[in-house]
Design a protein around this motif. Structure first.
Motif, PDB file in Angstrom:
ATOM      1  N   ALA A 194       0.825  -1.209   0.000  1.00 15.21           N
ATOM      2  CA  ALA A 194       0.000   0.000   0.000  1.00 15.21           C
ATOM      3  C   ALA A 194       0.861   1.261   0.000  1.00 15.21           C
ATOM      4  N   CYS A 195       2.162   1.111   0.327  1.00 13.09           N
ATOM      5  CA  CYS A 195       3.040   2.291   0.343  1.00 13.09           C
ATOM      6  C   CYS A 195       3.567   2.619  -1.050  1.00 13.09           C
ATOM      7  N   LYS A 196       3.414   1.691  -1.994  1.00 16.17           N
ATOM      8  CA  LYS A 196       3.789   1.856  -3.408  1.00 16.17           C
ATOM      9  C   LYS A 196       5.298   1.978  -3.628  1.00 16.17           C
ATOM     10  N   GLN A 197       6.090   1.528  -2.668  1.00 15.77           N
ATOM     11  CA  GLN A 197       7.548   1.597  -2.784  1.00 15.77           C
ATOM     12  C   GLN A 197       8.185   0.223  -2.954  1.00 15.77           C
ATOM     13  N   THR A 198       7.389  -0.815  -3.057  1.00 15.98           N
ATOM     14  CA  THR A 198       7.898  -2.177  -3.138  1.00 15.98           C
ATOM     15  C   THR A 198       8.697  -2.420  -4.420  1.00 15.98           C
ATOM     16  N   LYS A 199       9.665  -3.285  -4.340  1.00 16.80           N
ATOM     17  CA  LYS A 199      10.432  -3.713  -5.506  1.00 16.80           C
ATOM     18  C   LYS A 199       9.871  -5.023  -6.055  1.00 16.80           C
ATOM     19  N   ASN A 200       8.868  -5.588  -5.365  1.00 14.84           N
ATOM     20  CA  ASN A 200       8.269  -6.870  -5.732  1.00 14.84           C
ATOM     21  C   ASN A 200       6.764  -6.670  -5.981  1.00 14.84           C
ATOM     22  N   SER A 201       6.415  -5.719  -6.841  1.00 13.25           N
ATOM     23  CA  SER A 201       5.007  -5.376  -7.083  1.00 13.25           C
ATOM     24  C   SER A 201       4.217  -6.599  -7.522  1.00 13.25           C
ATOM     25  N   PRO A 202       3.016  -6.769  -7.044  1.00  9.03           N
ATOM     26  CA  PRO A 202       2.225  -5.970  -6.122  1.00  9.03           C
ATOM     27  C   PRO A 202       2.392  -6.373  -4.658  1.00  9.03           C
ATOM     28  N   TYR A 203       3.297  -7.300  -4.407  1.00 14.27           N
ATOM     29  CA  TYR A 203       3.426  -7.857  -3.060  1.00 14.27           C
ATOM     30  C   TYR A 203       4.344  -7.007  -2.179  1.00 14.27           C
ATOM     31  N   CYS A 204       4.040  -6.997  -0.895  1.00 16.89           N
ATOM     32  CA  CYS A 204       4.834  -6.222   0.067  1.00 16.89           C
ATOM     33  C   CYS A 204       6.207  -6.854   0.250  1.00 16.89           C
ATOM     34  N   ASP A 205       7.238  -6.017   0.300  1.00 18.19           N
ATOM     35  CA  ASP A 205       8.592  -6.496   0.565  1.00 18.19           C
ATOM     36  C   ASP A 205       9.204  -5.823   1.795  1.00 18.19           C
ATOM     37  N   GLY A 206       8.391  -5.109   2.561  1.00 14.90           N
ATOM     38  CA  GLY A 206       8.881  -4.445   3.770  1.00 14.90           C
ATOM     39  C   GLY A 206       9.347  -3.017   3.556  1.00 14.90           C
ATOM     40  N   SER A 207       9.170  -2.488   2.362  1.00 12.14           N
ATOM     41  CA  SER A 207       9.601  -1.114   2.073  1.00 12.14           C
ATOM     42  C   SER A 207       8.857  -0.084   2.909  1.00 12.14           C
ATOM     43  N   HIS A 208       7.684  -0.450   3.447  1.00 11.35           N
ATOM     44  CA  HIS A 208       6.903   0.504   4.228  1.00 11.35           C
ATOM     45  C   HIS A 208       7.637   0.951   5.492  1.00 11.35           C
ATOM     46  N   PHE A 209       8.570   0.141   5.974  1.00 13.85           N
ATOM     47  CA  PHE A 209       9.343   0.556   7.151  1.00 13.85           C
ATOM     48  C   PHE A 209      10.165   1.803   6.841  1.00 13.85           C
ATOM     49  N   ARG A 210      10.709   1.878   5.632  1.00 12.75           N
ATOM     50  CA  ARG A 210      11.463   3.059   5.216  1.00 12.75           C
ATOM     51  C   ARG A 210      10.549   4.281   5.115  1.00 12.75           C
ATOM     52  N   VAL A 211       9.345   4.087   4.576  1.00 14.80           N
ATOM     53  CA  VAL A 211       8.382   5.187   4.452  1.00 14.80           C
ATOM     54  C   VAL A 211       7.986   5.695   5.840  1.00 14.80           C
ATOM     55  N   ILE A 212       7.724   4.778   6.766  1.00 11.99           N
ATOM     56  CA  ILE A 212       7.366   5.164   8.131  1.00 11.99           C
ATOM     57  C   ILE A 212       8.519   5.922   8.775  1.00 11.99           C
ATOM     58  N   GLN A 228      10.857   7.692   7.303  1.00 15.97           N
ATOM     59  CA  GLN A 228      10.949   9.025   6.691  1.00 15.97           C
ATOM     60  C   GLN A 228       9.887   9.965   7.265  1.00 15.97           C
ATOM     61  N   ASP A 229       8.685   9.443   7.524  1.00 12.97           N
ATOM     62  CA  ASP A 229       7.631  10.258   8.133  1.00 12.97           C
ATOM     63  C   ASP A 229       8.031  10.715   9.530  1.00 12.97           C
ATOM     64  N   ILE A 230       8.624   9.812  10.297  1.00 12.12           N
ATOM     65  CA  ILE A 230       9.044  10.156  11.661  1.00 12.12           C
ATOM     66  C   ILE A 230      10.132  11.226  11.629  1.00 12.12           C
ATOM     67  N   VAL A 231      11.089  11.082  10.735  1.00 13.84           N
ATOM     68  CA  VAL A 231      12.169  12.064  10.617  1.00 13.84           C
ATOM     69  C   VAL A 231      11.592  13.437  10.277  1.00 13.84           C
ATOM     70  N   LYS A 232      10.633  13.513   9.361  1.00 10.97           N
ATOM     71  CA  LYS A 232       9.999  14.788   8.994  1.00 10.97           C
ATOM     72  C   LYS A 232       9.317  15.431  10.194  1.00 10.97           C
ATOM     73  N   LYS A 233       8.612  14.609  10.975  1.00  6.75           N
ATOM     74  CA  LYS A 233       7.902  15.133  12.145  1.00  6.75           C
ATOM     75  C   LYS A 233       8.881  15.660  13.186  1.00  6.75           C
ATOM     76  N   VAL A 234       9.964  14.932  13.418  1.00  4.55           N
ATOM     77  CA  VAL A 234      10.949  15.368  14.411  1.00  4.55           C
ATOM     78  C   VAL A 234      11.629  16.643  13.955  1.00  4.55           C
ATOM     79  N   LYS A 235      11.969  16.745  12.680  1.00  6.49           N
ATOM     80  CA  LYS A 235      12.587  17.967  12.168  1.00  6.49           C
ATOM     81  C   LYS A 235      11.640  19.146  12.308  1.00  6.49           C
TER      82      LYS A 235
END
Length: 127
Positions: free
Chosen positions: A96-114, A116-123
């Motif tokens: 659902a994060c659309k960053q996977t390298k194994n489309s359409p299946y999840c490969d754990g890329s959402h951890f990177r997206v999460i 990045q969101d945390i870093v933006k909020k802290v900044k």
């Protein structure tokens, strides 16, 4: 932002057609870049049936995530859905994060997206 920084950003995003056009076109190129948007931060657990055709939303604009509802036609015309047919009945995790390298299946890329969101909020807290 100056014209030169817009030009550098446009080149970084792959908008090379703006090199021969005036400054306003650079700005419109930046606004029209077609990148998938994360529809959710976690994958969708879905039961799929063998032999049935599915269309996985690759742009992130669909209201029927993780499947396509045709929203890409107006919002992201360069990003097409991924059509797939499972070989057997099973439950799968579709990205659902659309960053996977194994489309359409999840490969754990959402951890990177999460992350990045945390870093933006802290900044944002320290500005």
């Amino acid at each position: 932002m100056s014209a030169s920084s817009f030009l550098v950003t446009a080149m970084w995003r792959g908008c090379t057609r703006t090199l021969r056009r005036p400054f306003p076109m650079v700005q419109s190129c930046l606004l029209s870049t077609q990148q998938p948007i994360p529809a959710a931060r976690l994958p969708c657990r879905v039961k799929v049936s063998a032999g049935k055709r599915y269309a996985w939303c690759a742009c992130g604009h669909s209201k029927k995530q993780p499947f396509c509802d045709g929203a890409h036609v107006k919002k992201a015309p360069t990003i097409l859905p991924l059509r797939f047919t499972p070989d057997k009945d099973r439950t799968v995790m579709l990205c659902a994060c659309k960053q996977t390298k194994n489309s359409p299946y999840c490969d754990g890329s959402h951890f990177r997206v999460i992350f990045q969101d945390i870093v933006k909020k802290v900044k944002g807290v320290f500005k």
